[in-house]
Design an enzyme around this catalytic site. Structure first.
Site, PDB file in Angstrom:
ATOM      1  N   GLN A  66       6.440   4.970 -16.114  1.00  8.96           N
ATOM      2  CA  GLN A  66       6.437   4.294 -14.812  1.00  8.96           C
ATOM      3  C   GLN A  66       5.063   3.769 -14.455  1.00  8.96           C
ATOM      4  O   GLN A  66       4.944   2.733 -13.804  1.00  8.96           O
ATOM      5  CB  GLN A  66       6.939   5.245 -13.722  1.00  8.96           C
ATOM      6  CG  GLN A  66       8.394   5.591 -13.879  1.00  8.96           C
ATOM      7  CD  GLN A  66       9.276   4.356 -13.981  1.00  8.96           C
ATOM      8  OE1 GLN A  66       9.443   3.615 -13.023  1.00  8.96           O
ATOM      9  NE2 GLN A  66       9.834   4.100 -15.151  1.00  8.96           N
ATOM     10  N   HIS A  96       4.286   0.059 -14.933  1.00  9.06           N
ATOM     11  CA  HIS A  96       4.889  -1.015 -14.139  1.00  9.06           C
ATOM     12  C   HIS A  96       3.835  -1.863 -13.439  1.00  9.06           C
ATOM     13  O   HIS A  96       3.825  -3.077 -13.575  1.00  9.06           O
ATOM     14  CB  HIS A  96       5.843  -0.437 -13.088  1.00  9.06           C
ATOM     15  CG  HIS A  96       7.260  -0.415 -13.551  1.00  9.06           C
ATOM     16  ND1 HIS A  96       7.939  -1.561 -13.857  1.00  9.06           N
ATOM     17  CD2 HIS A  96       8.121   0.603 -13.746  1.00  9.06           C
ATOM     18  CE1 HIS A  96       9.167  -1.247 -14.241  1.00  9.06           C
ATOM     19  NE2 HIS A  96       9.301   0.059 -14.192  1.00  9.06           N
ATOM     20  N   GLU A 130      11.369   8.129  -6.146  1.00  9.67           N
ATOM     21  CA  GLU A 130      12.401   7.227  -6.677  1.00  9.67           C
ATOM     22  C   GLU A 130      13.098   7.878  -7.890  1.00  9.67           C
ATOM     23  O   GLU A 130      14.309   7.966  -7.950  1.00  9.67           O
ATOM     24  CB  GLU A 130      11.729   5.906  -7.086  1.00  9.67           C
ATOM     25  CG  GLU A 130      12.673   4.892  -7.683  1.00  9.67           C
ATOM     26  CD  GLU A 130      11.950   3.685  -8.257  1.00  9.67           C
ATOM     27  OE1 GLU A 130      10.722   3.779  -8.538  1.00  9.67           O
ATOM     28  OE2 GLU A 130      12.602   2.649  -8.447  1.00  9.67           O
ATOM     29  N   HIS A 131      12.292   8.304  -8.864  1.00 12.50           N
ATOM     30  CA  HIS A 131      12.823   8.995 -10.047  1.00 12.50           C
ATOM     31  C   HIS A 131      12.284  10.419 -10.068  1.00 12.50           C
ATOM     32  O   HIS A 131      11.092  10.617  -9.889  1.00 12.50           O
ATOM     33  CB  HIS A 131      12.357   8.327 -11.352  1.00 12.50           C
ATOM     34  CG  HIS A 131      12.681   6.881 -11.434  1.00 12.50           C
ATOM     35  ND1 HIS A 131      11.747   5.896 -11.198  1.00 12.50           N
ATOM     36  CD2 HIS A 131      13.828   6.242 -11.730  1.00 12.50           C
ATOM     37  CE1 HIS A 131      12.315   4.712 -11.345  1.00 12.50           C
ATOM     38  NE2 HIS A 131      13.582   4.884 -11.670  1.00 12.50           N
ATOM     39  N   ASP A 179      16.988   3.620 -16.642  1.00  9.96           N
ATOM     40  CA  ASP A 179      16.591   2.218 -16.416  1.00  9.96           C
ATOM     41  C   ASP A 179      17.530   1.258 -17.136  1.00  9.96           C
ATOM     42  O   ASP A 179      17.846   0.193 -16.640  1.00  9.96           O
ATOM     43  CB  ASP A 179      15.175   1.975 -16.966  1.00  9.96           C
ATOM     44  CG  ASP A 179      14.115   2.374 -15.969  1.00  9.96           C
ATOM     45  OD1 ASP A 179      14.460   2.594 -14.799  1.00  9.96           O
ATOM     46  OD2 ASP A 179      12.933   2.459 -16.374  1.00  9.96           O
ATOM     47  N   HIS A 200      38.850  -2.091  32.095  1.00  7.69           N
ATOM     48  CA  HIS A 200      39.298  -1.281  30.954  1.00  7.69           C
ATOM     49  C   HIS A 200      40.515  -0.445  31.368  1.00  7.69           C
ATOM     50  O   HIS A 200      41.532  -0.409  30.689  1.00  7.69           O
ATOM     51  CB  HIS A 200      38.195  -0.317  30.489  1.00  7.69           C
ATOM     52  CG  HIS A 200      37.143  -0.935  29.643  1.00  7.69           C
ATOM     53  ND1 HIS A 200      36.287  -1.900  30.099  1.00  7.69           N
ATOM     54  CD2 HIS A 200      36.791  -0.720  28.342  1.00  7.69           C
ATOM     55  CE1 HIS A 200      35.453  -2.247  29.145  1.00  7.69           C
ATOM     56  NE2 HIS A 200      35.745  -1.544  28.053  1.00  7.69           N
TER      57      HIS A 200
HETATM   58  P1  NAD Z   1       8.855 -11.954  -8.560  1.00  6.35           P
HETATM   59  O1  NAD Z   1       9.977 -12.758  -9.074  1.00  6.35           O
HETATM   60  O2  NAD Z   1       9.157 -10.865  -7.607  1.00  6.35           O
HETATM   61  O3  NAD Z   1       7.817 -12.940  -7.847  1.00  6.35           O
HETATM   62  C1  NAD Z   1       7.486 -14.198  -8.330  1.00  6.35           C
HETATM   63  C2  NAD Z   1       7.437 -15.150  -7.160  1.00  6.35           C
HETATM   64  O4  NAD Z   1       6.409 -14.764  -6.242  1.00  6.35           O
HETATM   65  C3  NAD Z   1       7.134 -16.579  -7.519  1.00  6.35           C
HETATM   66  O5  NAD Z   1       8.331 -17.250  -7.770  1.00  6.35           O
HETATM   67  C4  NAD Z   1       6.452 -17.108  -6.279  1.00  6.35           C
HETATM   68  O6  NAD Z   1       7.368 -17.823  -5.519  1.00  6.35           O
HETATM   69  C5  NAD Z   1       6.029 -15.905  -5.500  1.00  6.35           C
HETATM   70  N1  NAD Z   1       4.575 -15.905  -5.302  1.00  6.35           N
HETATM   71  C6  NAD Z   1       3.621 -15.638  -6.230  1.00  6.35           C
HETATM   72  N2  NAD Z   1       2.395 -15.777  -5.672  1.00  6.35           N
HETATM   73  C7  NAD Z   1       2.568 -16.149  -4.379  1.00  6.35           C
HETATM   74  C8  NAD Z   1       1.700 -16.442  -3.281  1.00  6.35           C
HETATM   75  N3  NAD Z   1       0.363 -16.370  -3.416  1.00  6.35           N
HETATM   76  N4  NAD Z   1       2.233 -16.784  -2.082  1.00  6.35           N
HETATM   77  C9  NAD Z   1       3.585 -16.842  -1.918  1.00  6.35           C
HETATM   78  N5  NAD Z   1       4.465 -16.575  -2.923  1.00  6.35           N
HETATM   79  C10 NAD Z   1       3.966 -16.231  -4.137  1.00  6.35           C
HETATM   80  O7  NAD Z   1       8.093 -11.394  -9.848  1.00  6.35           O
HETATM   81  P2  NAD Z   1       6.818 -10.458 -10.068  1.00  6.35           P
HETATM   82  O8  NAD Z   1       5.635 -11.008  -9.360  1.00  6.35           O
HETATM   83  O9  NAD Z   1       6.735 -10.247 -11.526  1.00  6.35           O
HETATM   84  O10 NAD Z   1       7.160  -9.082  -9.351  1.00  6.35           O
HETATM   85  C11 NAD Z   1       8.226  -8.260  -9.755  1.00  6.35           C
HETATM   86  C12 NAD Z   1       8.138  -6.915  -9.011  1.00  6.35           C
HETATM   87  O11 NAD Z   1       9.420  -6.300  -9.043  1.00  6.35           O
HETATM   88  C13 NAD Z   1       7.154  -5.926  -9.636  1.00  6.35           C
HETATM   89  O12 NAD Z   1       6.423  -5.313  -8.581  1.00  6.35           O
HETATM   90  C14 NAD Z   1       8.057  -4.888 -10.326  1.00  6.35           C
HETATM   91  O13 NAD Z   1       7.517  -3.601 -10.396  1.00  6.35           O
HETATM   92  C15 NAD Z   1       9.264  -4.933  -9.409  1.00  6.35           C
HETATM   93  N6  NAD Z   1      10.498  -4.467 -10.065  1.00  6.35           N
HETATM   94  C16 NAD Z   1      11.144  -3.417  -9.495  1.00  6.35           C
HETATM   95  C17 NAD Z   1      12.334  -2.953 -10.047  1.00  6.35           C
HETATM   96  C18 NAD Z   1      13.068  -1.819  -9.368  1.00  6.35           C
HETATM   97  O14 NAD Z   1      14.187  -1.505  -9.747  1.00  6.35           O
HETATM   98  N7  NAD Z   1      12.503  -1.201  -8.340  1.00  6.35           N
HETATM   99  C19 NAD Z   1      12.872  -3.564 -11.185  1.00  6.35           C
HETATM  100  C20 NAD Z   1      12.193  -4.649 -11.731  1.00  6.35           C
HETATM  101  C21 NAD Z   1      11.003  -5.090 -11.139  1.00  6.35           C
END
Ligand code: NAD
Length: 432
Positions: free
Chosen positions: A259, A262, A327-328, A361, A420
């Site tokens: 984890q 991540h 969470e886990h 996962d 009522h």
């Molecule tokens: P994301 O798809 O969440 O975000 C990408 C988007 O962020 C872009 O499309 C853009 O529109 C926006 N963005 C980026 N910079 C920006 C800015 N400066 N201003 C406004 N908008 C902006 O993808 P990511 O960034 O890779 O994040 C994924 C997150 O999801 C990670 O934190 C990951 O740990 C989490 N996650 C959680 C789980 C869960 O089950 N809890 C599973 C998978 C991923």
């Protein structure tokens, strides 16, 4: 990893430190996200495309924001066939597990002429967000879409960001097709959430939005909550291992790091009753970090939120586990089944040496979208329940109502709501 003796004070310090990871503390992005949400709400596609051009893909326009059948076919042609097979095996397990969560309508009749019940109806539509900025998550596609489809949601829309060339990762597209997404759109971030909440010219409005994402996505979900239903707001990932002297330190270390990789805000905590295990796990962690590909992220997240807590008794350890509400949670003790029954707060609980967290996962079947930031105290994993609603059903015959009408009139008058009372009394005017 830092090793700390568990005391009231050290536990409070840890809880205070973990709170810093809460999306509630990301105030500096709140205004940016609210502005994006408001602009998409009023200007629709114009703002949606403008922001997609800015953050993801320059070539976006109304004719190509929706993923076509040809693009899905191209994804199947590109992807390693073994991954398609793996997705299908995982899908089977996830479907079987979520089938068991289905709730059914019930109706109770009485000889007195009443029928009371609860009618279960699937939501008409759902919008699923699948993150795609820094990594790709075909597993999250399955975990979002399967419960919606099993609940009976007729229309499931998925939004996910694409790369600079306007392409969505093939594994994500294949997973969406296999799980049964009705439409996939190549947009991401806060603008995608706003589009699904309010609808734009190209993206339909939905009733519920689920799925994890970065801070912009999380805050946008918070901003649209109330206009649409949302699942809980996902913060950074968390693992807590509760272990005694019987645990294998190498396995525990490996699981903590699963984890920590991540992101820098992820938390990895071991609570143990064994000082010896604590020291061995710390050594194993140091050795693993050197060889893992995401060592920079791991080192930062361990510096930020990596802890080994040594408790005097198993009872103290369990109390701490409940306060953290991770969470886990992995339980690696002499009798994990017994300990599990004593734990109250955790998103998903993994029992014993061979139930390591990534099993959940990707593959076992339970949902991996779980409550974070201590919200396992009151939130549950994403499930079929998220995609249904219930209506109360009430039927009384004349005779049944006659038996109780005076009580109801009396109650209504006590609240000074005479209309009522009248709506009941009018039906028995002939009695007076
Ligand atoms: P994301 O798809 O969440 O975000 C990408 C988007 O962020 C872009 O499309 C853009 O529109 C926006 N963005 C980026 N910079 C920006 C800015 N400066 N201003 C406004 N908008 C902006 O993808 P990511 O960034 O890779 O994040 C994924 C997150 O999801 C990670 O934190 C990951 O740990 C989490 N996650 C959680 C789980 C869960 O089950 N809890 C599973 C998978 C991923």
């Amino acid at each position: 990893m830092r090793i700390v003796t568990l005391s009231k004070e050290s536990r409070q310090n840890l809880l205070d430190s973990l709170l810093k990871r809460s999306p509630g503390n990301y105030g500096q992005y709140q205004d940016t996200v609210q502005e994006i949400v408001d602009r998409v709400k009023t200007k629709g596609d114009q703002t949606l495309f403008e922001l997609t051009r800015k953050f993801d893909w320059e070539g976006v326009d109304a004719s190509n924001v929706k993923v076509t059948e040809a693009e899905v076919q191209e994804a199947y042609d590109t992807i390693d066939p073994q991954l398609v097979e793996t997705i299908r095996k995982s899908l089977k397990n996830i479907r079987e597990y979520h089938e068991k969560q289905k709730q059914h309508s019930w109706f109770d009749t009485t000889p007195e002429g009443t029928m009371l019940g609860q009618k279960v109806t699937p939501l008409a539509s759902a919008g699923v967000y699948v993150p795609g900025g820094k990594a790709v998550y075909p597993s999250s596609v399955l975990m979002n879409i399967v419960p919606a489809k099993i609940a009976g949601v007729a229309h499931v829309v998925m939004c996910t960001p694409c790369n600079k060339e306007g392409k969505v990762n093939p594994a994500v597209l294949v997973a969406a097709k296999e799980a049964g997404a009705d439409e996939v759109y190549k947009v991401g971030g806060a603008q995608a959430i706003a589009a699904m909440a309010f609808g734009t010219e190209s993206i339909p409005k939905v009733d519920k939005i689920t799925g994890p994402g970065n801070i912009f996505v999380a805050l946008a979900k918070k901003a649209v909550s109330g206009f649409v239903s949302i699942d809980s707001i996902a913060g950074p990932s968390e693992i807590l291992v509760l272990a005694d002297e019987t645990a294998n330190p190498r396995y525990v270390a490996a699981d903590l790091l699963s984890q920590a990789e991540h992101d820098e805000m992820a938390s990895a905590i071991l609570v143990t009753t064994s000082k010896e295990l604590a020291e061995k796990v710390s050594e194993e962690v140091d050795a693993f970090v050197k060889i893992l590909s995401r060592k920079e992220i791991i080192s930062k997240s361990l510096d930020n939120y990596g802890y080994i807590l040594v408790a005097e008794t198993l009872e103290d350890a369990i109390e701490t586990v409940d306060l953290i509400a991770s969470e886990h949670l992995e339980i690696v003790t002499k009798n994990p089944f017994e300990v599990m029954m004593k734990v109250k707060n955790a998103g998903a609980i993994f029992l014993g040496e061979y139930s390591s967290e990534p099993l959940g996962d990707y593959f076992a079947g339970p949902n991996h979208i779980l409550p974070t930031n201590g919200t396992a105290r009151f939130f549950s994993p994403v499930s079929v329940d998220d995609f249904i609603k219930k209506s109360s059903i009430i039927y009384y015959s004349r005779e049944a109502l006659q038996r109780v009408h005076k009580d109801i009139e009396y109650f209504a008058k006590a609240e000074q709501l005479t209309a009522h009372a009248n709506s009941i009394a009018v039906r028995f005017e002939d009695e007076n």
